[in-house]
Design a protein around this motif. Sequence first.
Motif, short mmCIF file in Angstrom:
data_model
loop_
_atom_site.label_atom_id
_atom_site.label_comp_id
_atom_site.label_asym_id
_atom_site.label_seq_id
_atom_site.Cartn_x
_atom_site.Cartn_y
_atom_site.Cartn_z
N GLU B 35 0.83 -1.20 0.00
CA GLU B 35 0.00 0.00 0.00
C GLU B 35 0.87 1.25 0.00
O GLU B 35 1.94 1.28 0.61
N ARG B 68 -2.51 -2.59 4.78
CA ARG B 68 -2.77 -1.61 5.82
C ARG B 68 -1.83 -0.41 5.62
O ARG B 68 -0.73 -0.57 5.08
N TYR B 69 -2.28 0.74 6.09
CA TYR B 69 -1.34 1.87 6.12
C TYR B 69 -1.56 2.68 7.39
O TYR B 69 -2.65 2.72 7.95
N LEU B 71 -0.21 6.45 8.16
CA LEU B 71 0.55 7.57 7.59
C LEU B 71 1.42 8.21 8.67
O LEU B 71 0.95 8.49 9.77
N ILE B 93 -6.78 12.72 2.02
CA ILE B 93 -5.84 11.62 2.20
C ILE B 93 -5.94 10.75 0.96
O ILE B 93 -7.05 10.52 0.47
N HIS B 95 -4.70 6.84 -0.61
CA HIS B 95 -3.97 5.59 -0.38
C HIS B 95 -4.37 4.58 -1.43
O HIS B 95 -5.40 4.74 -2.12
N HIS B 97 -5.13 0.57 -2.80
CA HIS B 97 -5.64 -0.76 -2.44
C HIS B 97 -5.06 -1.75 -3.46
O HIS B 97 -5.65 -1.95 -4.52
#
Lengths: 94, 153
Positions: B35, B68-69, B71, B93, B95, B97
């Motif tokens: 991710e 998962r992340y 930040l 934000i 991110h 997948h």
Amino acid sequence: MSQATVRIPAPLRSFTGGAAEVAVEGDTVGEVLRSLSEIHSGLKQQILTDKDGVRDFVNIFVDNKNIRSLAGLESPVTEDAVIYIVPAVAGGGS
Amino acid sequence: MSPLRAVETASTQLWLPAVLQHELSRFAQASYPLEACGLLVGRAGDTKIDTVRVVPARNLNLERPEDRYLLDPQDFLATDRAARAEGLEIVGIWHSHPDHPARPSGTDLESAWEGYSYLIISTTADGAAALRSWRLVGDRFVEEAVEQEDTEP
């Protein structure tokens, strides 16, 4: 008492009437955040726990330092310090 | 007669110029199959979120970086400072997948904040597959339209 500036992230500005920065007095980070919560009711439960700790989903920085690496809410605040409320940003694909 | 239902779209639109969409796809794809995450910097109006810059950030979740992340808050702080110095702010934000749809997961919902655009890029071995934006409204995500061009006069 020192006068600090608290920077408010966008998701919490509904509790400060839209203000991005609030000037608050206090000698520790805890004092500043409690004073801030008295000025802007509703903010306390967003940033502090019932046991007077910092909520897991929030990071508090004094200038460049996370207070978790300092003395937590007892971390001292100097005149003109800038305290940042930084939302924890997390998630994932599953 | 079916009961009246709330409209499942956000009241805001996220304006993301094509050049930034491409940059974002590159950032996201560079981390595949892990991710990637980062921030959207710009100006937030009542109905229009203008993205001026996309910023990559470190993913501190080292246990499950494939899905998962977390930040890095230091990156958040540095981005916020730089943005404010220019009269801008963090408006969202982003991110990725990897090998999952560009829809918020339960994990995304648990950690979401109201007031940000949540841009999700689905990445695959063949490249970025889809890009969709979401906003938290109460306890759920609703989709936010992503516009490439400024449609206002």
